[in-house]
Design a protein around this motif. Structure first.
Motif, short mmCIF file in Angstrom:
data_model
loop_
_atom_site.label_atom_id
_atom_site.label_comp_id
_atom_site.label_asym_id
_atom_site.label_seq_id
_atom_site.Cartn_x
_atom_site.Cartn_y
_atom_site.Cartn_z
N PHE A 181 0.54 -0.80 -0.40
CA PHE A 181 -0.24 -0.44 -0.07
C PHE A 181 0.86 1.17 -0.05
O PHE A 181 0.90 2.20 -0.81
N SER A 182 2.15 0.86 0.96
CA SER A 182 2.98 2.20 1.02
C SER A 182 3.36 2.69 -0.54
O SER A 182 3.60 3.43 -1.12
N ARG A 183 3.65 1.96 -0.98
CA ARG A 183 4.19 1.87 -2.69
C ARG A 183 3.49 2.02 -3.45
O ARG A 183 3.72 3.13 -4.44
N ILE A 184 1.97 1.98 -3.26
CA ILE A 184 1.38 1.93 -4.17
C ILE A 184 0.77 3.36 -4.42
O ILE A 184 0.17 4.23 -5.52
N GLN A 185 0.58 4.15 -2.97
CA GLN A 185 0.40 5.62 -2.82
C GLN A 185 1.39 6.24 -3.12
O GLN A 185 1.10 7.31 -3.71
N LYS A 186 2.52 6.13 -3.77
CA LYS A 186 4.12 6.65 -3.85
C LYS A 186 3.30 6.76 -6.01
O LYS A 186 4.80 7.82 -6.58
N SER A 187 2.73 6.35 -6.45
CA SER A 187 3.34 5.91 -7.68
C SER A 187 2.59 6.35 -8.76
O SER A 187 0.98 6.65 -8.38
N ASP A 188 3.17 7.05 -10.17
CA ASP A 188 1.83 7.89 -10.76
C ASP A 188 1.39 6.65 -11.31
O ASP A 188 0.30 6.69 -12.25
N SER A 189 1.60 5.37 -11.52
CA SER A 189 1.16 4.81 -12.51
C SER A 189 0.39 3.74 -12.42
O SER A 189 -0.38 2.03 -12.48
N ILE A 190 -0.38 4.23 -10.41
CA ILE A 190 -1.19 2.83 -10.02
C ILE A 190 -2.13 3.61 -9.39
O ILE A 190 -2.17 4.09 -8.95
N LYS A 191 -3.09 2.72 -9.34
CA LYS A 191 -4.78 3.51 -8.79
C LYS A 191 -5.38 2.46 -8.69
O LYS A 191 -5.63 1.62 -9.23
N TYR A 192 -6.06 2.44 -7.24
CA TYR A 192 -6.80 1.70 -6.69
C TYR A 192 -7.19 2.38 -6.12
O TYR A 192 -7.69 3.12 -5.59
N ASP B 246 0.10 -0.01 -14.47
CA ASP B 246 0.79 0.26 -15.44
C ASP B 246 0.28 1.21 -16.39
O ASP B 246 0.49 0.84 -17.76
N ILE B 247 -0.02 2.11 -16.27
CA ILE B 247 -0.41 3.39 -16.03
C ILE B 247 0.43 4.19 -17.57
O ILE B 247 1.45 4.77 -16.76
N ASP B 248 -0.18 3.95 -18.22
CA ASP B 248 1.59 4.39 -19.12
C ASP B 248 1.00 5.74 -20.21
O ASP B 248 -0.13 5.73 -20.83
N ARG B 249 1.19 6.61 -19.31
CA ARG B 249 0.84 8.68 -19.46
C ARG B 249 1.29 8.38 -21.37
O ARG B 249 -0.05 9.15 -22.38
N ILE B 250 2.23 7.96 -22.20
CA ILE B 250 2.58 8.90 -23.55
C ILE B 250 1.70 8.07 -23.99
O ILE B 250 1.18 8.66 -25.00
N ARG C 290 -7.25 5.86 -23.15
CA ARG C 290 -7.25 5.58 -24.64
C ARG C 290 -7.19 4.19 -24.40
O ARG C 290 -8.46 3.71 -24.84
N LYS C 291 -6.61 2.94 -23.73
CA LYS C 291 -7.34 1.72 -23.80
C LYS C 291 -7.17 1.01 -22.41
O LYS C 291 -5.92 1.11 -21.80
N VAL C 292 -8.00 0.22 -22.23
CA VAL C 292 -7.92 -0.63 -20.44
C VAL C 292 -7.93 -1.73 -20.68
O VAL C 292 -7.97 -2.49 -22.32
N CYS C 293 -6.84 -2.44 -20.42
CA CYS C 293 -6.26 -3.69 -21.00
C CYS C 293 -6.22 -5.20 -19.63
O CYS C 293 -6.40 -4.37 -18.78
N ALA C 294 -7.32 -5.97 -20.17
CA ALA C 294 -7.30 -6.50 -19.06
C ALA C 294 -6.57 -8.60 -19.61
O ALA C 294 -6.29 -8.77 -20.53
N GLU C 295 -6.00 -8.97 -19.00
CA GLU C 295 -5.79 -10.40 -18.85
C GLU C 295 -6.39 -11.17 -17.27
O GLU C 295 -7.00 -10.92 -16.43
#
Length: 181
Positions: free
Chosen positions: A48-59, A76-80, A118-123
């Motif tokens: 939780f501490s790690r994801i709070q600091k990340s711009d590429s993860i949202k929960y 894996d949010i890729d803004r580019i 733009r694109k939401v991916c799922a596995e």
């Protein structure tokens, strides 16, 4: 009328951690995840501490009439390139019927309308028929399959790849609102 008015998603908070850990460690949720390992409190708090600091993860936590019942996340949010992966689960065993659809709908609203993805991916693990149907119901398109990709149930399981695009969202959103009204 919006059939999902009694639901909302909000950012996950530190106060949610014990509940989310209980959900994540439940057999019902773990069996459909890549890893089935039980998660310790310490590892959970570090995560939780790690994801709070990340711009590429949202929960986010899904609530039904202010009661937390599930989780949706974007990783894996890729803004580019405007892409991300998503995951989700209903954690509360007593969640009302239709809560999964509400979670999917509100998750896609968040992704496309607020995070501007733009694109939401799922596995999806190929044996998870409910999740395969769920993605198709939400308008995802199957993009491929990874054969014998993850070790589960004492064998390698296939992964089905799905995607949903922002330029399709307006029509999909209207269709879902009509179908569930």
């Amino acid at each position: 009328m919006n059939p999902f008015n009694s639901y909302r998603i909000r950012p996950m908070l530190e106060d949610d951690l014990a509940m989310v850990l209980q959900w994540r460690n439940s057999d019902r949720v773990r069996t459909n995840m890549y890893s089935e390992e039980l998660i310790s409190w310490e590892i959970h708090c570090t995560w939780f501490s790690r994801i709070q600091k990340s711009d590429s993860i949202k929960y986010y936590v899904l609530e039904h009439i202010d009661k937390p019942i599930g989780v949706v996340n974007f990783t894996d949010i890729d803004r580019i390139n405007g892409m991300c992966n998503w995951g989700f689960y209903i954690g509360d065993n007593e969640a009302p019927r239709g809560s999964g659809t509400a979670l999917g709908f509100l998750g896609l609203v968040e992704a496309f309308e607020h995070l501007h993805i733009r694109k939401v991916c799922a596995e999806v693990i190929a044996f998870n028929d409910a999740s395969l149907r769920f993605h198709r119901k939400l308008g995802f398109t199957q993009e491929g399959k990874l054969f014998r990709h993850v070790w589960k149930n004492n064998k390698y399981e296939d992964i089905v790849l799905f995607a949903c695009f922002s330029d399709q969202w307006a029509a999909l959103k209207e269709k879902l609102l009509i179908a569930y009204s």
